[in-house]
Design a protein around this motif. Sequence first.
Motif: not given
Length: 185
Positions: A44-45, A105, A108, A126, A130
């Motif tokens: 996700v991050l 999204d 994220h 990112v 992403y």
Amino acid sequence: MAYGVVLLPDARTARALTELSHAIGHGARPLNQLGDHAPPHVSVLHFDVPGERDAEIAEHVSRNPVKLTVKVIGLLYVPVPEGDYYVPTGGIYFGVEVVRRPDLDALHREYLEFGAARGMAPLGAVGADYRPHITLGVAGVQPALPPLDMMPLGELSMTLASGPIGPFGTFPTLGADGAGHRSDA
């Protein structure tokens, strides 16, 4: 410290993805493949977390359980140049690409905002760049295609989790079965 928020598949799917990783990497001088040190996941991050602030992320993940379904696109093989953040030696990335759906999204972007509010710089691709995927591995030479009946099709149910990032963007503390550091989704 590098720390990440990821989506983990169920144990059966994790085993199947690990088998696929090894089928592709076999004979291709694998630098990294899925296994106990590297559970399959959709990032996700990833964050560069100052000091000991990783507990803030883990707490947020546990208080905000998420289950998402990701849709598989297919396999991708990409040369990675020497000096890459995740693969300093360079190599050939192989992974399963997934659709960047609105719910993924939004998750994220939620964590981008969470990190920005706390001075945690994002790592990797990112925002507009992403690209959600499941890294199966990195090889020293071009790997062959696996038997295509090993490739997951359709949608995969995933659960939010977090942990420290290891070599090659892995999550060693989450375990191959994806049991560690999950949200309560």
